[in-house]
Design a protein around this motif. Sequence first.
Motif, PDB file in Angstrom:
ATOM      1  N   ASN A   1     -13.808  -3.288  -6.266  1.00  0.00           N
ATOM      2  CA  ASN A   1     -13.487  -1.895  -6.859  1.00  0.00           C
ATOM      3  C   ASN A   1     -12.623  -1.397  -5.685  1.00  0.00           C
ATOM      4  O   ASN A   1     -11.822  -0.638  -5.891  1.00  0.00           O
ATOM      5  CB  ASN A   1     -14.623  -1.078  -6.895  1.00  0.00           C
ATOM      6  CG  ASN A   1     -15.427  -1.519  -8.038  1.00  0.00           C
ATOM      7  OD1 ASN A   1     -15.254  -2.154  -8.935  1.00  0.00           O
ATOM      8  ND2 ASN A   1     -16.895  -1.248  -8.112  1.00  0.00           N
ATOM      9  N   LEU A   2     -12.822  -1.390  -4.400  1.00  0.00           N
ATOM     10  CA  LEU A   2     -11.855  -0.929  -3.226  1.00  0.00           C
ATOM     11  C   LEU A   2     -10.520  -1.331  -3.380  1.00  0.00           C
ATOM     12  O   LEU A   2      -9.549  -1.096  -3.282  1.00  0.00           O
ATOM     13  CB  LEU A   2     -12.624  -1.214  -1.925  1.00  0.00           C
ATOM     14  CG  LEU A   2     -13.578  -0.127  -1.545  1.00  0.00           C
ATOM     15  CD1 LEU A   2     -14.278  -0.595  -0.336  1.00  0.00           C
ATOM     16  CD2 LEU A   2     -13.340   1.112  -1.643  1.00  0.00           C
TER      17      LEU A   2
ATOM     18  N   LEU B   1      -4.414   0.816  -7.247  1.00  0.00           N
ATOM     19  CA  LEU B   1      -3.693   1.804  -7.879  1.00  0.00           C
ATOM     20  C   LEU B   1      -2.961   2.999  -6.981  1.00  0.00           C
ATOM     21  O   LEU B   1      -1.719   3.384  -7.611  1.00  0.00           O
ATOM     22  CB  LEU B   1      -4.918   2.828  -8.452  1.00  0.00           C
ATOM     23  CG  LEU B   1      -5.629   2.030  -9.608  1.00  0.00           C
ATOM     24  CD1 LEU B   1      -7.057   2.824 -10.005  1.00  0.00           C
ATOM     25  CD2 LEU B   1      -4.674   1.820 -10.919  1.00  0.00           C
ATOM     26  N   LEU B   2      -3.389   2.917  -5.829  1.00  0.00           N
ATOM     27  CA  LEU B   2      -2.560   3.684  -4.770  1.00  0.00           C
ATOM     28  C   LEU B   2      -1.355   3.386  -4.592  1.00  0.00           C
ATOM     29  O   LEU B   2      -0.312   3.820  -4.542  1.00  0.00           O
ATOM     30  CB  LEU B   2      -3.238   3.852  -3.492  1.00  0.00           C
ATOM     31  CG  LEU B   2      -4.576   4.811  -3.437  1.00  0.00           C
ATOM     32  CD1 LEU B   2      -5.307   4.633  -2.356  1.00  0.00           C
ATOM     33  CD2 LEU B   2      -4.323   6.260  -3.808  1.00  0.00           C
TER      34      LEU B   2
ATOM     35  N   LEU C   1       0.468   1.276  -6.545  1.00  0.00           N
ATOM     36  CA  LEU C   1       1.041   1.444  -7.822  1.00  0.00           C
ATOM     37  C   LEU C   1       1.715   2.896  -8.059  1.00  0.00           C
ATOM     38  O   LEU C   1       3.072   3.091  -8.159  1.00  0.00           O
ATOM     39  CB  LEU C   1       0.289   1.241  -9.023  1.00  0.00           C
ATOM     40  CG  LEU C   1       0.959   1.207 -10.457  1.00  0.00           C
ATOM     41  CD1 LEU C   1       2.054   0.134 -10.640  1.00  0.00           C
ATOM     42  CD2 LEU C   1       0.129   1.087 -11.675  1.00  0.00           C
ATOM     43  N   GLN C   2       1.099   3.864  -7.491  1.00  0.00           N
ATOM     44  CA  GLN C   2       1.459   5.218  -7.470  1.00  0.00           C
ATOM     45  C   GLN C   2       2.548   5.431  -6.628  1.00  0.00           C
ATOM     46  O   GLN C   2       3.478   6.191  -6.772  1.00  0.00           O
ATOM     47  CB  GLN C   2       0.042   6.083  -7.301  1.00  0.00           C
ATOM     48  CG  GLN C   2       0.341   7.659  -7.316  1.00  0.00           C
ATOM     49  CD  GLN C   2       0.593   8.101  -8.849  1.00  0.00           C
ATOM     50  OE1 GLN C   2      -0.130   7.708  -9.692  1.00  0.00           O
ATOM     51  NE2 GLN C   2       1.940   8.735  -8.930  1.00  0.00           N
ATOM     52  N   ALA C   3       2.457   4.709  -5.427  1.00  0.00           N
ATOM     53  CA  ALA C   3       3.384   4.914  -4.385  1.00  0.00           C
ATOM     54  C   ALA C   3       4.712   4.470  -4.958  1.00  0.00           C
ATOM     55  O   ALA C   3       5.896   4.940  -4.530  1.00  0.00           O
ATOM     56  CB  ALA C   3       2.765   4.333  -3.142  1.00  0.00           C
ATOM     57  N   ARG C   4       4.667   3.531  -5.780  1.00  0.00           N
ATOM     58  CA  ARG C   4       5.913   2.943  -6.106  1.00  0.00           C
ATOM     59  C   ARG C   4       6.741   3.777  -7.100  1.00  0.00           C
ATOM     60  O   ARG C   4       7.999   3.782  -7.235  1.00  0.00           O
ATOM     61  CB  ARG C   4       5.772   1.491  -6.772  1.00  0.00           C
ATOM     62  CG  ARG C   4       5.254   0.461  -5.804  1.00  0.00           C
ATOM     63  CD  ARG C   4       5.133  -0.867  -6.638  1.00  0.00           C
ATOM     64  NE  ARG C   4       4.683  -2.032  -5.970  1.00  0.00           N
ATOM     65  CZ  ARG C   4       4.147  -3.237  -6.396  1.00  0.00           C
ATOM     66  NH1 ARG C   4       4.483  -3.505  -7.651  1.00  0.00           N
ATOM     67  NH2 ARG C   4       4.060  -4.164  -5.460  1.00  0.00           N
ATOM     68  N   HIS C   5       6.077   4.767  -7.934  1.00  0.00           N
ATOM     69  CA  HIS C   5       6.500   5.573  -8.823  1.00  0.00           C
ATOM     70  C   HIS C   5       6.598   7.092  -8.089  1.00  0.00           C
ATOM     71  O   HIS C   5       6.901   7.973  -8.796  1.00  0.00           O
ATOM     72  CB  HIS C   5       5.733   5.742  -9.991  1.00  0.00           C
ATOM     73  CG  HIS C   5       5.715   4.519 -10.893  1.00  0.00           C
ATOM     74  ND1 HIS C   5       4.782   3.327 -10.325  1.00  0.00           N
ATOM     75  CD2 HIS C   5       6.267   4.243 -11.931  1.00  0.00           C
ATOM     76  CE1 HIS C   5       4.900   2.349 -11.342  1.00  0.00           C
ATOM     77  NE2 HIS C   5       5.972   2.853 -12.013  1.00  0.00           N
TER      78      HIS C   5
ATOM     79  N   LEU D   1       0.211   8.233   0.636  1.00  0.00           N
ATOM     80  CA  LEU D   1      -0.413   7.284  -0.352  1.00  0.00           C
ATOM     81  C   LEU D   1      -0.664   5.933   0.406  1.00  0.00           C
ATOM     82  O   LEU D   1      -1.706   5.189   0.387  1.00  0.00           O
ATOM     83  CB  LEU D   1       0.418   7.015  -1.676  1.00  0.00           C
ATOM     84  CG  LEU D   1       0.404   8.315  -2.500  1.00  0.00           C
ATOM     85  CD1 LEU D   1       1.435   8.013  -3.873  1.00  0.00           C
ATOM     86  CD2 LEU D   1      -0.997   8.592  -3.208  1.00  0.00           C
ATOM     87  N   ASN D   2       0.483   5.512   1.142  1.00  0.00           N
ATOM     88  CA  ASN D   2       0.204   4.275   1.777  1.00  0.00           C
ATOM     89  C   ASN D   2      -0.887   4.306   2.909  1.00  0.00           C
ATOM     90  O   ASN D   2      -1.781   3.387   3.155  1.00  0.00           O
ATOM     91  CB  ASN D   2       1.444   3.919   2.550  1.00  0.00           C
ATOM     92  CG  ASN D   2       2.690   3.366   1.460  1.00  0.00           C
ATOM     93  OD1 ASN D   2       2.320   3.022   0.308  1.00  0.00           O
ATOM     94  ND2 ASN D   2       3.855   3.556   1.955  1.00  0.00           N
TER      95      ASN D   2
END
Length: 473
Positions: A279-280, A286-287, A289-293, A303-304
């Motif tokens: 889960n972690l 997800l973090l 993936l979010q940082a890439r956008h 985010l990193n």
Amino acid sequence: MDDAHPPSQLLSKELLHQVVESAPSAMVIVDSAGRLLLVNAQSEKLFGYPRDALIGQPVEMLVPERFRGAHPAYRESFSRSPQSRPMGSGRDLYCRRRDGSEFPVEIGLNPINTELGPMVLAAIVDITERKRQEERFRRVVEYAPSAMVMADSGGRIVLANAQAELMFGYERGALPGLPVEALVPGRFRPHHPGHRREFGAAPQARPMGVGRDLFACRRDGSEFPVEIGLNPIDTEEGPMVLAAIVDITERRRVRQHLENTLQEKTVLLNEVHHRVKNNLQVISSLLNLQARHVSDPQVRAILNESQNRVKSIALTHQLLYERKEFSRVDLVGYLKRLVQLLISTYPGSTQRIVLRLEVDGEPVALDLERAVPCGLVVNELVTNAFKHAFPDNRSGEVCVALRHTDEGVLLTVADNGIGLPAGFAMDKVQSLGLQLVPLLIDQLHGSLAVASQAGTRFELRFQVEPTNGDAHE
């Protein structure tokens, strides 16, 4: 004089008197009519009669009244087949003193030929004290809380207490006389005499069947697990073995239940840590993936950093899952993996900034509750050094060190960068990472010291436990 015996083979009365009088135990000579002919001083002392009161009297005067009626028959039986032997083999013998008191005895009978005809020399030993000791021993055995069985050198049961009879399902008094193999399951009986002989060759108090599962057999044929302690005993009848037997059926049942429960909990904990780790990792992805956008470099950096924090927590559960040790983490192995993780996080910076780990080699353990904050502290301090210690593409080194001291463990994160700004104070920092450090140190129950000379040095001290030489990962 008996013509059947030459005079040289007949004992004179004077010689008999000397032999009897010099004996250390009570001795009496009885003629063929059952009258006392000679008694020694030890006999006077033992029976309480003066010598004159004994000479010429029937030997039955020394026998308790309850046995007197049968005694002449025993004398006649011995006269028909005279030979040296103990009197009353298999029976408890008693004598009677002048005051009427009785006492247990052992009597040795020896036929002799004298000038006055055939007679019997009887050696009498008072065994009151021996009987008292035997009775004391029997009481100890009888009232012992465990089953007790005593066997002779031939493997025959001579004594068993009530607990043994209850355990094996025998009536009172049914065990003595049986071979001890009667208590051994049929599948083990052929080998049991060999085990008895091995013990007899080197008798010493010890557990029976060390390294083997032992089983006993009840009268109805049912088997049950036991523990047996063997004790060699020297007796008047020869060497014997006293065995203390404990039925461990309930103990085994409880142990099996605990082992099953522990196995179930181990599987459950294994699954929990595996799922937490997964889960972690999902959160970290997800973090990422979010940082890439995100186009804002500052937001991407935040985010990193959050992703690194999640990874350090996930690493703890990964180590627990791999090592199947759910109560503590090998701190040295954890730091090695964490350093490698941080190096992979800053691939561009590691071309000019070296990150290394120094440990003194002694393994240590950290409980799970403190392993996570410890990893987060190292993550925050190393991340802070990579971000701020080497501006303008400077080169340098960041060192994570773990050493033992008299006060516990010293965990250091140091760099040779530009150092801290003037007036730096941990309680006034704006960086989220450094704001987290004091909170994490409180969870570690540790203390923090900060120095800024030729770079920056954070020293964290806290207590850990030895890992008894567990291998590092």
